[in-house]
Enzyme design. Structure first.
Site, PDB file in Angstrom:
ATOM      1  N   ALA A  38       0.824  -1.217   0.000  1.00 20.71           N
ATOM      2  CA  ALA A  38       0.000   0.000   0.000  1.00 20.71           C
ATOM      3  C   ALA A  38       0.856   1.263   0.000  1.00 20.71           C
ATOM      4  CB  ALA A  38      -0.903  -0.002   1.227  1.00 20.71           C
ATOM      5  N   PHE A  39       0.411   2.244  -0.792  1.00 16.53           N
ATOM      6  CA  PHE A  39       0.943   3.605  -0.718  1.00 16.53           C
ATOM      7  C   PHE A  39      -0.063   4.402   0.122  1.00 16.53           C
ATOM      8  CE2 PHE A  39       3.312   1.837  -4.047  1.00 16.53           C
ATOM      9  CZ  PHE A  39       4.319   2.694  -4.480  1.00 16.53           C
ATOM     10  N   ASP A  40       0.152   4.435   1.417  1.00 16.75           N
ATOM     11  CA  ASP A  40      -0.898   4.946   2.299  1.00 16.75           C
ATOM     12  C   ASP A  40      -1.128   6.440   2.179  1.00 16.75           C
ATOM     13  OD1 ASP A  40      -1.655   2.505   3.332  1.00 16.75           O
ATOM     14  OD2 ASP A  40      -0.130   2.524   4.882  1.00 16.75           O
ATOM     15  N   GLU A  56      -2.281   6.635  -2.203  1.00 15.73           N
ATOM     16  CA  GLU A  56      -3.494   5.907  -2.574  1.00 15.73           C
ATOM     17  C   GLU A  56      -4.664   6.187  -1.636  1.00 15.73           C
ATOM     18  OE1 GLU A  56      -1.565   1.868  -4.571  1.00 15.73           O
ATOM     19  OE2 GLU A  56      -2.255   1.822  -2.503  1.00 15.73           O
ATOM     20  N   GLY A  76      -4.357   8.769   1.649  1.00 22.64           N
ATOM     21  CA  GLY A  76      -4.316  10.089   2.274  1.00 22.64           C
ATOM     22  C   GLY A  76      -4.128   9.977   3.765  1.00 22.64           C
ATOM     23  N   GLY A 135      -3.724  12.523   5.883  1.00 17.21           N
ATOM     24  CA  GLY A 135      -4.521  13.532   6.555  1.00 17.21           C
ATOM     25  C   GLY A 135      -5.992  13.178   6.629  1.00 17.21           C
ATOM     26  N   ALA A 178      -6.654   1.261   7.737  1.00 17.82           N
ATOM     27  CA  ALA A 178      -7.107  -0.123   7.916  1.00 17.82           C
ATOM     28  C   ALA A 178      -6.721  -0.612   9.300  1.00 17.82           C
ATOM     29  CB  ALA A 178      -6.578  -1.016   6.808  1.00 17.82           C
ATOM     30  N   TYR A 211      -3.591  -0.616  10.777  1.00 26.62           N
ATOM     31  CA  TYR A 211      -2.433   0.021  11.421  1.00 26.62           C
ATOM     32  C   TYR A 211      -2.735   1.451  11.837  1.00 26.62           C
ATOM     33  CZ  TYR A 211       1.779  -2.912  11.354  1.00 26.62           C
ATOM     34  OH  TYR A 211       2.746  -3.851  11.626  1.00 26.62           O
ATOM     35  N   TYR A 226      -0.621   5.075  12.735  1.00 24.73           N
ATOM     36  CA  TYR A 226       0.663   5.749  12.567  1.00 24.73           C
ATOM     37  C   TYR A 226       0.583   7.116  13.240  1.00 24.73           C
ATOM     38  CZ  TYR A 226       1.286   2.234   8.901  1.00 24.73           C
ATOM     39  OH  TYR A 226       1.369   1.050   8.209  1.00 24.73           O
ATOM     40  N   HIS A 245       6.918  -8.020   6.925  1.00 23.14           N
ATOM     41  CA  HIS A 245       6.659  -6.872   6.062  1.00 23.14           C
ATOM     42  C   HIS A 245       7.570  -5.725   6.457  1.00 23.14           C
ATOM     43  CE1 HIS A 245       4.011  -6.518   9.584  1.00 23.14           C
ATOM     44  NE2 HIS A 245       4.128  -5.210   9.439  1.00 23.14           N
TER      45      HIS A 245
END
Length: 779
Positions: free
Chosen positions: A418-420, A423, A425, A427, A502, A504, A506, A554
């Site tokens: 994933a490009f969190d 893909e 956002g 913010g 999802a 996780y 951060y 991962h």
């Protein structure tokens, strides 16, 4: 981004004294007087003209006084007029401005069908040129800082107003599957004065071909409903003993790009399926029961399932007694009761000052911003350094991308990359921090506004947290002869936000320290993304953490973009990057004891040369230096980037995710500043078929870095081999890096000392000498 009340104390925003007159620079330089007016940080405008802020020129002492001061008068060619805007050029868009931008674009649609099909992915502020920001900080918004602008013989040419604010919109047309980018100029027509509303003007629009914009939460919710209503899916779940669709969790994941089947001509998602055990437990960990063997492909444009296959029946993992992350009593246990209360109190309030989005603390000052993609943005970072005054360090700091590749080659885990940010956002997935104990002490919160998929405005209250923290000992020394000791506590100012993508969580943090350091930190926590196992099955690509349940290995990678400005005023390009490696001296007459080592410096002169990796064996670090300012010993002033723990992708060079994430191949990239170069994987990484778009393409120009407006791209990550102790919830793991002064200050900024004669002499001498090969030339 609007500011809100603090959590534990009254609002700490100081009253702004708008009668303050900025100091004059020198004779013959245009000086400004600011007459009483409203706080520029407010969103409202005074109702009556006499209460508005007027900007008029003040004549040099040698000139005769002006004869007229009316709003229509001109003196020395500068008109007296009302302030053009009340929001700083870097303030995030307000809810009203977002509404104006959306309404303007929607009204520009050619037909009712086009207007109805518009879906709004992102509405962000168009950040103006650095010279405009400098002008705003110098003369239009307190604290006034005329020194930001270069001196000229006849004085600075000061316009009577700033350019209008602009918004940039990414719009997806659900009917045509096209993505377009719009620029809208925002002009204010205030209800208080004209009985009207805000309005905007379309400046430009263009269709961006062959891309898919980020997914939206509304799309995710609709996708989940579509999959759960699909009869073949319901039959597949019945085979696994699940008939209650309310228990099923469908997490739509972007498909990435693995083959032509993933081309952006279709907007696609491949969901991951999970299943809870209790429908009446709202915070049960549904990720504890992954559903394996079901292949689903969803057309997100038309919201239909276009591919479905029940490939392999894998039993659902049994219900785990640790599956809930509620208090211990709800799980048949007890929470720890032997921890006494710990209170963080500041009876006299905080040491920081906040005016709008402008923050001052311990000689630091900066602006707080926020975007739907990056989340927290820190602007205009500077340090007030005694006789040297305000010293810029960075123009813009943010986290611009993160990538999470998984190491299991089995379906569906190989597609987890994933490009969190790009893909999803960061913010738009941020939390409202008032709902938990995310921060302690006297807290200043900032709200964030953004558009939802249909163009409505949503607000995340208390999205950004600003507070002070005790950080242990700053320095200490004890004289063994006298037994006397001196010690100072360290305090840091922390600006942060937290988002959920999802499973996780951060947390992104920028820490400012009293000794001049800036620390960037990411805290990873939340819940592992798991896979189900056949009875007796063991996989080497992860850790078995419960019967029938395993966690794949991962990595998490983050990209910090740092638009540096070390000792540079806006418009100046006097920075360079130096790599430092520690070398062991060869045995010989210079190293007869075989103990010698030294630091060796190398100027990174071009973009291709500046593609660098961390090397802990040589204590490698990088210094951003000003090529024209020196300290008291004659060395160039600088800030150094000190890596923390780091890694590189554990994947083959032909890994599919690396075609979109070529920027992960190196820890450091350096480019000269360009307004168009914002995201390391390009603006639209979702289903991106283009190899190496972004950083890997830009640096092929191999532009010079010897004296430039430097942008650092630091890629840092962590390799996660899950432990049993990471279940059911994963304790916080921290990674990050430091920006540390290196010859920037003449002594430790943690200790106030009077300026020496050398400092005072140096103040008038810096920024005046030319540079040859990175060294100040002797005149």
């Amino acid at each position: 981004m609007a500011s809100t009340q603090e959590k534990t104390s009254p609002c700490c925003i100081p009253k702004t004294n708008n009668s303050k007159v900025p100091p004059s620079s020198s004779a013959g330089v245009l000086r400004l007087a600011v007459v009483s007016g409203s706080d520029p940080s407010e969103d409202t405008v005074p109702k009556r003209a006499p209460m508005a802020t007027l900007i008029r020129p003040v004549e040099p002492i040698s000139d005769p006084p002006a004869t007229k001061t009316t709003a229509s008068a001109t003196t020395k060619g500068v008109s007296i007029m009302l302030r053009a805007q009340t929001r700083h050029p870097l303030d995030p868009l307000s809810a009203a401005e977002i509404s104006v931008a959306v309404a303007t674009v929607r009204a520009a649609g050619a037909t009712p069908e086009v207007r109805d099909s518009m879906r709004f992915i992102e509405v962000v502020l168009v950040e103006p040129e650095k010279q405009v920001i400098a002008l705003a900080d110098a003369y239009f918004f307190p604290p006034f800082q005329p020194s930001l602008l270069p001196r000229t013989k006849g004085g600075p040419l000061i316009p009577t107003k700033l350019p209008p604010r602009q918004a940039r919109l990414v719009v997806y047309n659900k009917r045509s599957n096209e993505t377009s980018v719009w620029m809208v100029e925002l002009s204010e027509v205030h209800a208080a004065t004209r009985g009207g509303h805000h309005r905007g003007k379309v400046v430009s629009s263009k269709v961006v071909p062959d891309v898919q914009p980020p997914m939206d939460a509304m799309e995710y919710a609709e996708c989940e409903a579509v999959v759960k209503d699909f009869p073949p899916f319901q039959e597949a779940m019945k085979k696994r003993g699940i008939e209650d669709m309310d228990l099923v969790m469908v997490d739509p994941w972007c498909v990435g790009y693995h083959s032509d089947a993933d081309a952006p001509s279709r907007r696609l998602a491949k969901p991951l399926i999970f299943c809870r055990t209790e429908s009446d437990c709202p915070i049960e960990n549904g990720y504890a029961r992954p559903v394996e063997g079901i292949h689903v492909l969803v057309d997100m444009q038309n919201m239909v399932v276009i591919e479905f296959e029940d490939r392999k029946l894998v039993p659902l993992p049994p219900a785990d007694p640790l599956r809930n992350y509620t208090p211990g009593e709800t799980r048949g246990g007890v929470d720890r009761s032997d921890v006494k209360p710990l209170q963080i109190i500041q009876p006299e309030g905080p040491s920081f000052r906040v005016s709008g989005n402008f923050v001052e603390w311990q000689k630091w000052n900066f602006r707080v911003g926020f975007t739907p993609r990056e989340g927290l943005v820190i602007y205009s970072v500077a340090y007030v350094d005694g006789s040297r005054g305000r010293r810029p360090i960075a123009h813009r700091l943010s986290f611009v991308e993160m990538v999470v590749p998984y190491g299991d080659p089995n379906d569906p885990h190989y597609r987890k990359n994933a490009f969190d940010a790009g893909e999803d956002g960061l913010g738009k997935n941020a939390h409202s921090l008032k709902k938990g104990c995310d921060c302690l002490g006297y807290i200043k919160y900032f709200d964030a506004h953004f558009t939802n998929f249909t163009g409505g405005v949503e607000t995340i209250e208390n999205c950004v947290c600003l507070h002070e923290e005790d950080h242990g000992i700053l320095w200490k020394h004890q004289d063994w002869r006298t037994g006397l000791a001196e010690v100072r506590r360290s305090r840091r100012l922390t600006v942060s936000f937290i988002c959920t993508v999802a499973n996780y969580e951060y947390g992104f943090f920028w820490h400012f320290y009293q000794d001049g350091k800036i620390e960037a930190e990411v805290k990873l926590t939340g819940i592992l993304s798991l896979g189900a196992l056949q009875p007796g099955e063991i996989r080497k690509y992860g850790t078995t953490i419960a019967p029938g349940l395993y966690a794949p290995v991962h990595q998490h990678f983050f990209v910090a973009r740092m638009d540096m400005a070390v000792d540079c005023k806006p418009g100046e390009a006097f920075n360079q990057v130096v790599e430092v490696n520690l070398k062991v001296e060869e045995p010989g007459e210079n190293n007869v004891h075989n103990n010698a080592f030294y630091a060796e410096e190398e100027i990174l002169r071009s973009e291709l040369q500046a593609m660098r990796d961390c090397d802990p064996l040589s204590a490698r670090h990088w210094i951003v230096r000003n090529t024209r300012n020196v300290n008291r010993t004659g060395q160039l002033t600088g800030f150094k980037l000190v890596p923390g723990s780091n890694c590189l992708p554990l994947a083959g060079s032909e890994a599919k995710f690396l075609r979109r994430a070529a920027f992960l191949k190196h820890n450091l990239w350096v480019t000269p500043y360009s307004r168009e170069e914002m995201y390391p994987g390009g603006e639209f990484p979702n289903q991106n078929p283009r190899v190496g778009e972004g950083l890997a393409t830009w640096v092929k120009k191999n532009r010079s870095l010897e004296e430039a407006d430097i942008v650092l791209w630091y890629v840092f990550g962590v390799t996660h081999v899950p432990r049993l102790e990471d279940w059911p919830v994963m304790p916080v793991e921290r990674i990050g890096f430091m920006l540390m002064p290196h010859g920037f200050f003449n002594c430790s900024p943690a200790v106030d000392v009077p300026p020496s004669a050398a400092d005072l002499e140096l103040k008038d001498d810096i920024a005046t000498k030319p540079v040859q090969n990175g060294i100040i030339a002797k005149l």
